[in-house]
Design an enzyme around this catalytic site. Structure first.
Site, PDB file in Angstrom:
ATOM      1  N   ARG A  78      -4.775   5.856  15.175  1.00  0.00           N
ATOM      2  CA  ARG A  78      -3.972   5.110  14.192  1.00  0.00           C
ATOM      3  C   ARG A  78      -2.554   4.946  14.760  1.00  0.00           C
ATOM      4  O   ARG A  78      -1.965   5.925  15.214  1.00  0.00           O
ATOM      5  CB  ARG A  78      -3.928   5.835  12.834  1.00  0.00           C
ATOM      6  CG  ARG A  78      -5.297   5.880  12.134  1.00  0.00           C
ATOM      7  CD  ARG A  78      -5.186   6.262  10.680  1.00  0.00           C
ATOM      8  NE  ARG A  78      -4.613   5.191   9.867  1.00  0.00           N
ATOM      9  CZ  ARG A  78      -4.219   5.380   8.605  1.00  0.00           C
ATOM     10  NH1 ARG A  78      -4.317   6.580   8.043  1.00  0.00           N
ATOM     11  NH2 ARG A  78      -3.723   4.377   7.915  1.00  0.00           N
ATOM     12  N   ASP A 113       5.702   7.080   7.058  1.00  0.00           N
ATOM     13  CA  ASP A 113       4.862   7.270   8.245  1.00  0.00           C
ATOM     14  C   ASP A 113       5.669   7.257   9.529  1.00  0.00           C
ATOM     15  O   ASP A 113       5.263   7.815  10.539  1.00  0.00           O
ATOM     16  CB  ASP A 113       3.767   6.212   8.297  1.00  0.00           C
ATOM     17  CG  ASP A 113       2.713   6.514   7.255  1.00  0.00           C
ATOM     18  OD1 ASP A 113       2.973   6.249   6.062  1.00  0.00           O
ATOM     19  OD2 ASP A 113       1.674   7.089   7.612  1.00  0.00           O
ATOM     20  N   ASN A 131       6.089   2.780   5.483  1.00  0.00           N
ATOM     21  CA  ASN A 131       5.221   3.524   4.563  1.00  0.00           C
ATOM     22  C   ASN A 131       4.133   2.566   4.090  1.00  0.00           C
ATOM     23  O   ASN A 131       4.122   1.381   4.457  1.00  0.00           O
ATOM     24  CB  ASN A 131       6.039   4.085   3.392  1.00  0.00           C
ATOM     25  CG  ASN A 131       5.236   5.087   2.572  1.00  0.00           C
ATOM     26  OD1 ASN A 131       4.638   6.015   3.130  1.00  0.00           O
ATOM     27  ND2 ASN A 131       5.204   4.923   1.257  1.00  0.00           N
TER      28      ASN A 131
HETATM   29  O1  MRU Z   1      -2.894   4.954   5.324  1.00  0.00           O
HETATM   30  P1  MRU Z   1      -2.511   6.309   4.823  1.00  0.00           P
HETATM   31  O2  MRU Z   1      -3.203   6.711   3.582  1.00  0.00           O
HETATM   32  O3  MRU Z   1      -2.588   7.356   5.916  1.00  0.00           O
HETATM   33  O4  MRU Z   1      -0.967   6.126   4.478  1.00  0.00           O
HETATM   34  C1  MRU Z   1      -0.269   7.206   3.970  1.00  0.00           C
HETATM   35  C2  MRU Z   1       1.078   6.874   3.515  1.00  0.00           C
HETATM   36  O5  MRU Z   1       1.569   5.773   3.626  1.00  0.00           O
HETATM   37  C3  MRU Z   1       1.875   8.008   2.983  1.00  0.00           C
HETATM   38  O6  MRU Z   1       2.778   7.563   2.029  1.00  0.00           O
HETATM   39  C4  MRU Z   1       2.656   8.631   4.135  1.00  0.00           C
HETATM   40  O7  MRU Z   1       1.814   8.973   5.185  1.00  0.00           O
HETATM   41  C5  MRU Z   1       3.396   9.791   3.695  1.00  0.00           C
HETATM   42  S1  MRU Z   1       2.446  11.256   3.835  1.00  0.00           S
HETATM   43  C6  MRU Z   1       3.271  12.531   3.209  1.00  0.00           C
END
Ligand code: MRU
Length: 363
Positions: A107, A252, A262
């Site tokens: 990712r 992120d 994010n």
């Molecule tokens: O695609 P995801 O579910 O991994 O995305 C997660 C997010 O955007 C969260 O808000 C972010 O990782 C913060 S985790 C504490």
């Protein structure tokens, strides 16, 4: 459904809390994860005994959330190293590099993944293969433990921003599941509650994969924090109605100037919050800060399968063959962010100076 069983079996509450705490567990010869893609309908603990399955779990979002992805990759690399059988050091390092590359391609947006990979690469020094394997396990455990400490600290600090009686809006999921620890945005909310403040939460469902509807509501209910689920498009309405005192989200990747990537939809919320004069907070450990990027436009944005948009949990909701876009994240410019809450302090504008001061643990 666990919620329906809770009144009948009070001990289920503790049981589910224990489940959440074990979002990722290192069991020596395998990694145990709570499969987040199936929650809350099914609570499945999956044992992953090879690194390829860990990579797949990250891609398929069985493990998700920036800090949790970093922790899973660190354990995954340790697991991959333990499975390499050669006695030749150069050959071992070549195979280890393949393991690392597989995680790096899983990712792209959450920088915690790349910070963890860098640390694991540095830990792979030494002459003796058995020693390197041990160092990798030790480093992965350290990365995990540091997230636990960091998220607890930032939650305590952030709770100071939350007043008694606050109604908070959060997006996606930034709790224990997303961090394999205490949580970031949800950690702040939990810590405010622990300080005796009455708080309540509006959780956006977070299309397309519904992390808000499936995970945030699930976690907040376990914490005994009142939560109301809304669709993403209702946020502006509730802000206009003065039903939201602040917005708090995770991140992120945060660039050196404070721009924060994010979950898709965060930028929309930030613009709405500014228009309605509502504070907009980003809570993240310093492992999410990427000082190598001067601004958010350089953050790689993951594009996921269109099927996640045309289908909900496998059920088609659009005409067959319809075109769909699926950027998984967006970038909120720093001008929309009231403060960034880290374990090293609450940072306000100008962010460039403040973030440099946190000098990320991993850079
Ligand atoms: O695609 P995801 O579910 O991994 O995305 C997660 C997010 O955007 C969260 O808000 C972010 O990782 C913060 S985790 C504490």
């Amino acid at each position: 459904m666990p919620g329906q069983l809770l009144p009948l079996f009070p001990y289920f509450e503790l049981y589910y809390q224990a489940m959440t705490a074990r979002a990722i567990e290192w069991l020596g010869v395998k990694i145990r994860i709570l499969d987040q893609s199936k929650l809350p309908r099914e609570q499945i603990l999956a044992d992953l005994d090879n690194y390829q399955d860990v990579v797949l779990a990250i891609k398929e979002m069985k493990v998700r959330g920036a800090p949790a992805i970093g922790v899973a990759a660190a354990y995954g690399i340790a697991l991959g190293a333990s499975g390499i059988e050669t006695a030749n050091r150069d050959e071992f390092l070549a195979q280890l590099n393949q393991v690392v590359q597989a995680f790096a391609a899983s990712r792209p947006t959450a920088v915690n993944l790349f910070q963890a990979i860098d640390r694991m690469k540095k830990a792979a020094r030494g002459d003796d293969i058995a020693e390197i394997k041990n160092s990798l396990v030790t480093e992965a455990k350290r990365i995990h433990q540091e997230e636990v400490t960091a998220t607890r600290q930032l939650s305590q600090l952030g709770a100071g921003l939350i007043k008694d009686g606050f109604s908070l809006l959060t997006h996606c999921n930034a709790g224990p599941l997303a961090t394999a620890s205490y949580g970031t945005a949800l950690g702040v909310i939990k810590a405010a509650k622990d300080q005796g403040k009455k708080v309540s939460v509006l959780a956006t469902e977070t299309r397309p994969l519904l992390q808000g509807a499936r995970l945030t509501t699930w976690e907040l209910r376990q914490e005994g924090i009142p939560v109301t689920l809304i669709t993403d498009s209702m946020a502006g309405y509730f802000m206009q109605q003065r039903k939201i005192d602040c917005v708090i989200v995770g991140a992120d990747r945060i660039a050196a100037n404070g721009d924060a990537a994010n979950k898709i939809g965060t930028y929309t919320l930030a613009v709405l919050a500014k228009e309605n004069k509502i504070p907009f907070y980003v809570a993240a450990p310093t492992s999410t800060i990427d000082l190598s990027l001067s601004s958010g436009d350089k953050i790689p944005i993951e594009e996921r399968s269109p099927e996640e948009v045309t289908h909900i949990q496998g059920v088609p909701i659009a005409p067959e063959g319809i075109k769909a876009a699926n950027p998984a994240f967006d970038v909120t410019p720093h001008s929309y962010i009231t403060a960034i809450i880290t374990e090293k302090g609450i940072i306000r504008k100008p962010y460039t100076e403040g973030l440099k001061g946190t000098s990320s643990r991993f850079l």
